[in-house]
Design a protein around this motif. Structure first.
Motif, PDB file in Angstrom:
ATOM      1  N   LEU A   1       0.879  -1.276  -0.217  1.00 23.08           N
ATOM      2  CA  LEU A   1       0.289  -0.414   0.688  1.00 23.08           C
ATOM      3  C   LEU A   1       0.690   1.570  -0.336  1.00 23.08           C
ATOM      4  CD1 LEU A   1      -3.004   1.436   0.052  1.00 23.08           C
ATOM      5  CD2 LEU A   1      -2.453   1.441   2.499  1.00 23.08           C
ATOM      6  N   SER A   2       0.571   2.447  -1.494  1.00 24.81           N
ATOM      7  CA  SER A   2       1.449   3.418  -0.969  1.00 24.81           C
ATOM      8  C   SER A   2       0.232   4.407  -0.681  1.00 24.81           C
ATOM      9  CB  SER A   2       2.071   3.567  -2.336  1.00 24.81           C
ATOM     10  OG  SER A   2       2.517   4.655  -2.397  1.00 24.81           O
ATOM     11  N   ILE A   3       0.639   5.228  -0.093  1.00 26.57           N
ATOM     12  CA  ILE A   3      -0.495   6.344   0.867  1.00 26.57           C
ATOM     13  C   ILE A   3       0.836   7.817   0.232  1.00 26.57           C
ATOM     14  CG2 ILE A   3      -1.440   7.837   2.319  1.00 26.57           C
ATOM     15  CD1 ILE A   3      -2.093   4.948   3.280  1.00 26.57           C
ATOM     16  N   PHE A   4       0.551   8.604  -0.181  1.00 26.70           N
ATOM     17  CA  PHE A   4       1.248   9.855  -0.830  1.00 26.70           C
ATOM     18  C   PHE A   4       0.067  11.145  -1.128  1.00 26.70           C
ATOM     19  CE2 PHE A   4       0.998   7.340  -4.354  1.00 26.70           C
ATOM     20  CZ  PHE A   4       1.037   8.170  -5.693  1.00 26.70           C
ATOM     21  N   LYS A   5       1.003  12.212  -0.943  1.00 31.52           N
ATOM     22  CA  LYS A   5       0.214  13.878  -1.517  1.00 31.52           C
ATOM     23  C   LYS A   5       1.244  14.190  -1.884  1.00 31.52           C
ATOM     24  CE  LYS A   5       0.861  17.712   0.829  1.00 31.52           C
ATOM     25  NZ  LYS A   5       1.807  18.218   1.536  1.00 31.52           N
TER      26      LYS A   5
ATOM     27  N   ASN B   1       7.805   2.278   5.057  1.00 30.38           N
ATOM     28  CA  ASN B   1       8.635   2.889   4.521  1.00 30.38           C
ATOM     29  C   ASN B   1       7.820   5.036   4.842  1.00 30.38           C
ATOM     30  OD1 ASN B   1      10.457   0.972   3.926  1.00 30.38           O
ATOM     31  ND2 ASN B   1       9.744   0.891   2.085  1.00 30.38           N
ATOM     32  N   GLY B   2       8.319   5.365   5.264  1.00 31.77           N
ATOM     33  CA  GLY B   2       7.941   6.428   5.240  1.00 31.77           C
ATOM     34  C   GLY B   2       8.623   7.815   5.220  1.00 31.77           C
ATOM     35  N   ILE B   3       8.767   8.946   4.700  1.00 31.96           N
ATOM     36  CA  ILE B   3       9.193  10.408   3.349  1.00 31.96           C
ATOM     37  C   ILE B   3       8.538  11.101   4.311  1.00 31.96           C
ATOM     38  CG2 ILE B   3      10.635  10.358   1.732  1.00 31.96           C
ATOM     39  CD1 ILE B   3      10.488   8.066   0.709  1.00 31.96           C
ATOM     40  N   TYR B   4       9.248  12.161   4.425  1.00 28.90           N
ATOM     41  CA  TYR B   4       8.367  13.207   4.486  1.00 28.90           C
ATOM     42  C   TYR B   4       7.066  13.679   5.599  1.00 28.90           C
ATOM     43  CZ  TYR B   4      11.385  15.193   1.285  1.00 28.90           C
ATOM     44  OH  TYR B   4      12.662  15.203   0.586  1.00 28.90           O
TER      45      TYR B   4
ATOM     46  N   SER C   1       3.919   2.118   2.271  1.00 27.20           N
ATOM     47  CA  SER C   1       4.828   3.173   1.828  1.00 27.20           C
ATOM     48  C   SER C   1       3.880   4.803   2.265  1.00 27.20           C
ATOM     49  CB  SER C   1       5.328   3.050   0.547  1.00 27.20           C
ATOM     50  OG  SER C   1       6.425   2.188   1.223  1.00 27.20           O
ATOM     51  N   MET C   2       4.213   5.640   2.834  1.00 20.26           N
ATOM     52  CA  MET C   2       3.879   7.199   3.003  1.00 20.26           C
ATOM     53  C   MET C   2       4.149   7.631   2.717  1.00 20.26           C
ATOM     54  SD  MET C   2       1.072   5.988   6.096  1.00 20.26           S
ATOM     55  CE  MET C   2       0.204   7.832   5.870  1.00 20.26           C
ATOM     56  N   LYS C   3       3.985   9.075   2.113  1.00 19.41           N
ATOM     57  CA  LYS C   3       5.170   9.917   1.611  1.00 19.41           C
ATOM     58  C   LYS C   3       4.327  11.551   1.914  1.00 19.41           C
ATOM     59  CE  LYS C   3       7.563  11.778  -2.216  1.00 19.41           C
ATOM     60  NZ  LYS C   3       7.970  12.258  -3.435  1.00 19.41           N
TER      61      LYS C   3
ATOM     62  N   GLU D   1      -1.459  22.156   1.144  1.00 23.93           N
ATOM     63  CA  GLU D   1      -2.290  21.868   2.586  1.00 23.93           C
ATOM     64  C   GLU D   1      -1.174  20.092   2.911  1.00 23.93           C
ATOM     65  OE1 GLU D   1      -3.281  22.627  -0.468  1.00 23.93           O
ATOM     66  OE2 GLU D   1      -4.473  24.278  -0.581  1.00 23.93           O
ATOM     67  N   GLU D   2      -2.067  20.385   3.863  1.00 22.72           N
ATOM     68  CA  GLU D   2      -2.160  18.839   4.887  1.00 22.72           C
ATOM     69  C   GLU D   2      -2.973  18.061   4.761  1.00 22.72           C
ATOM     70  OE1 GLU D   2      -1.342  20.391   9.173  1.00 22.72           O
ATOM     71  OE2 GLU D   2       0.986  20.961   9.026  1.00 22.72           O
ATOM     72  N   VAL D   3      -1.979  16.773   4.043  1.00 26.26           N
ATOM     73  CA  VAL D   3      -3.156  15.796   4.561  1.00 26.26           C
ATOM     74  C   VAL D   3      -2.676  15.060   5.911  1.00 26.26           C
ATOM     75  CG1 VAL D   3      -3.265  13.372   3.577  1.00 26.26           C
ATOM     76  CG2 VAL D   3      -2.511  15.710   2.042  1.00 26.26           C
ATOM     77  N   ILE D   4      -3.676  14.959   6.879  1.00 25.76           N
ATOM     78  CA  ILE D   4      -3.616  14.347   8.224  1.00 25.76           C
ATOM     79  C   ILE D   4      -4.476  13.364   8.398  1.00 25.76           C
ATOM     80  CG2 ILE D   4      -3.914  15.480  10.246  1.00 25.76           C
ATOM     81  CD1 ILE D   4      -3.605  18.154   9.214  1.00 25.76           C
ATOM     82  N   PHE D   5      -4.021  12.123   9.209  1.00 27.02           N
ATOM     83  CA  PHE D   5      -4.244  11.386   9.217  1.00 27.02           C
ATOM     84  C   PHE D   5      -4.744  10.954  10.673  1.00 27.02           C
ATOM     85  CE2 PHE D   5      -3.806   9.705   5.020  1.00 27.02           C
ATOM     86  CZ  PHE D   5      -3.508   8.120   5.043  1.00 27.02           C
ATOM     87  N   ILE D   6      -5.781  11.006  11.414  1.00 31.10           N
ATOM     88  CA  ILE D   6      -6.760  10.678  12.465  1.00 31.10           C
ATOM     89  C   ILE D   6      -7.223   9.643  13.280  1.00 31.10           C
ATOM     90  CG2 ILE D   6      -5.890  13.543  13.271  1.00 31.10           C
ATOM     91  CD1 ILE D   6      -8.970  13.635  12.735  1.00 31.10           C
TER      92      ILE D   6
END
Length: 651
Positions: free
Chosen positions: A110-114, A189-192, A162-164, A120-125
């Motif tokens: 799974l790849s999650i990225f902006k 894997n997380g970037i930024y 993977s999240m960016k 603007e921010e993409v926020i996970f809560i």
């Protein structure tokens, strides 16, 4: 539901999508190597969610599998992936707050990225779960009820995430679940990424979120985690750290796996202000690792002490404690010791490289037990790791508005190293650009040492070992130096007051001074003669530096000797030793009342003048006496002449 050339779901603006318990795929008959020109979902959304869905065969050519293009106020993506397809992507084209219950990946990627163009921010809560009324009586009586059943993001077995460029918020309420969990053979894997505590404005409600977390942002129970250019913003914890690792063998772990086979790597990351307010012993506040291989490259660890508050009662207590210590006649352990740290490594290995900095970590930088620490580059630096509560000369102003004034000190808290540990490092990493000279501030502790009739989790045979550039240091903690020694007679005339001037004269309870009569105790070959050594020891005075009669800074202190031990008018020499008797400083001869050349000339001239005056006075006295004698003699002659004349007249 299949789609081979178009998005399966294509939604216009102001749409509200709710998909539950569905299997979404491009083509039911597709093979793993098949590719598609479009993904599953294109949404210009404002609200909605996917719940317990399975997404299949989403290997696309140019488009991500899931793409959100719009200002989404509230969107849930509770995905459970349980197939063996190559993976899928979620791309955000505009800022969004994604409210999840859980995001779990067990097998797929799974790849999650902006999108890079999105400002603007993409926020996970994590979505709040209402507390059942059945639990309210227990809560009112102080019982802890966990509001969350799982982590926000979990990757396990052979899954990969993977999240960016995503902001990840901690939980709103206290929970024992970590925000992210990695286990088994999984990869994360997380970037930024930005990790930060939750803020009230995201909810617009009056109830404040919890101020202290009891669970970490990231929990690694195995797997392979890499974080690049990520930030952890100031967060308070109780009984937890920002990152925790605890190697555990699970049913999905590979056969024969060892602790160091699983890794956590931080590259170019910043962990600022991770505060463990319970101050638990032998623990970490930023990273608390049990097992696994931890690698820190080009990272910054900073407690941000400029914004921390020091409570007055704690400082008063510390000052009183220091005063009590100074009255003791002997210290068995360093009074400047510590037992907590920003980074804790219990077994496993820790590697620092490529300019990683540990700075302003007032509780201590690193703590080791049964672990190997390798510092591979000299540009890794320990800087200004001072316990602000234990500094010299703490002054508390009566006006609380005024800042606390703290005098500078060279005392540091770099590494607490327990039994079974080994440190391999260049010495330059501890020099603070030459300020610390040859002092390392590595404290060898007794943690892990076998205690008779005691129950211990970990017992090791050997104390902390130093290798590499640290192998031949005189002392791993600090090395004091003395440059000058001079003495004057005490006011009571029973000994000397000796002033020592030097560097790194730090209060720590492990350094003694030794003053001896100067005598030769070696033969022509430089070997000590035991009889001479014993004779000299009869005329030596040894005591802790803390028992000096004056000690106001780390460059000078004054001690006092007694003639009963060190005899009067004998030549003396002084040096510093550790509590075990080993010499640590230079040996200096003590100058007692020596006069300068000018003073000697002045005294000589004065003596000549006084002698001349005395001589002149003597000459004057002699001349006066001579004249008096002549006068007396003249009178005697006159009297005798008068008597003769009188006798002649009578005849």
């Amino acid at each position: 539901m299949t789609s081979s050339s178009a998005f399966l779901l294509d939604c216009d603006s102001d749409s509200n999508i709710i998909v539950k318990r569905c299997v979404l795929c491009n083509d039911q008959t597709a093979q793993k190597e098949d590719q598609f020109s479009a993904g599953i979902i294109w949404g210009v959304l404002t609200s909605g969610g996917f719940y317990d869905c399975i997404i299949c065969n989403t290997q696309t050519t140019i488009q991500p599998s899931i793409l959100f293009d719009g200002s989404v106020d509230d969107f849930d993506f509770d995905l459970i992936e349980e197939n063996e397809d190559p993976g899928y992507n979620i791309q955000f084209k505009l800022g969004i707050t994604v409210e999840e219950t859980t995001l779990n990946v067990k097998y797929n990627k799974l790849s999650i990225f902006k999108d890079d163009d999105v400002q603007e921010e993409v926020i996970f809560i994590t979505q709040q779960t209402p507390t059942s009324p059945n639990f309210l009586p227990f809560i009112e009586n102080g019982a802890f009820i966990d509001s969350y059943s799982s982590s926000l993001i979990a990757v396990e077995q052979s899954g990969e995430i993977s999240m960016k460029s995503i902001v990840i918020l901690h939980f709103y309420d206290k929970t024992l679940n970590s925000v992210i969990q990695v286990k088994d053979e999984a990869k994360f894997n997380g970037i930024y990424l930005i990790f930060r505590p939750i803020k009230e404005q995201f909810y617009g409600i009056t109830t404040l979120p919890t101020t202290e977390q009891i669970s970490p942002y990231l929990l690694c129970i195995g797997g392979f985690t890499i974080l690049e250019s990520c930030q952890f913003l100031p967060t308070d914890f109780i009984n937890s750290a920002a990152i925790r690792t605890k190697y555990e063998i699970g049913i999905n772990s590979k056969e024969g796996a060892q602790s160091d086979d699983y890794t956590l790597t931080l590259k170019g990351c910043q962990m600022i202000g991770m505060n463990r307010i319970d101050e638990a012993e032998n623990s970490g506040s930023a990273i608390d690792a049990i097992g696994m291989k931890i690698t820190l490259e080009s990272c910054l660890f900073d407690m941000n002490t400029q914004q921390s508050n020091i409570m007055k009662n704690k400082i008063n207590k510390t000052i009183k404690s220091n005063e009590d210590e100074q009255t003791q006649s002997e210290h068995l352990i360093p009074t400047c010791g510590w037992n907590a740290a920003y980074i804790r490594q219990n077994t496993g290995s820790l590697i620092l490289s490529k300019g990683t900095q540990l700075t302003n970590l007032n509780i201590g930088a690193i703590s080791l037990l049964g672990a190997n620490l390798t510092i591979s580059d000299a540009d890794v630096q320990f800087l200004n790791n001072i316990d602000t509560d234990l500094l010299q000369g703490i002054q508390i102003n009566e006006d609380q508005v005024e800042p606390i004034i703290i005098n500078p000190t060279l005392l540091r808290r770099n590494i607490a190293c327990g039994y079974g540990s080994r440190i391999t490092s260049p010495i330059e990493s501890f020099s603070e650009n030459g300020l610390q000279e040859d002092s390392l501030w590595i404290l060898k502790t007794d943690e892990g040492k076998k205690i008779e009739n005691g129950q211990q989790d970990n017992v090791y045979e050997n104390e902390c070992q130093l290798d590499g550039g640290l192998q031949n240091v005189k002392s791993p903690l600090f090395i004091p130096h003395i440059d000058e020694a001079s003495g004057i007679m005490s006011q009571d005339k029973l000994g000397l007051d000796i002033t020592l001037i030097g560097r790194h004269l730090v209060r720590c309870g492990v350094v003694k001074y030794k003053v001896c009569e100067k005598m030769k105790v070696t033969n022509d070959d430089g070997q000590e003669i035991q009889e001479k050594v014993k004779e000299r020891e009869l005329h030596c005075q040894t005591d802790l530096m803390e028992n000096s009669i004056q000690w106001e800074n780390e460059t000078q202190f004054t001690i006092q000797t007694r003639y009963l031990i060190v005899r009067k008018w004998k030549s003396m020499e002084v040096w510093l030793i550790f509590s075990d008797g080993s010499q640590i400083s230079e040996v200096l001869s003590i100058s007692v009342g020596k006069l300068s050349t000018g003073a000697i000339v002045a005294i000589v001239v004065t003596c000549i003048i006084l002698a001349s005056i005395a001589l002149i006075a003597l000459i004057v006295v002699l001349c006066y006496e001579y004249k008096q004698k002549q006068k007396i003699e003249s009178l005697r002659l006159v009297e005798e002449g008068s008597e003769v004349l009188s006798d002649n007249t009578q005849e």
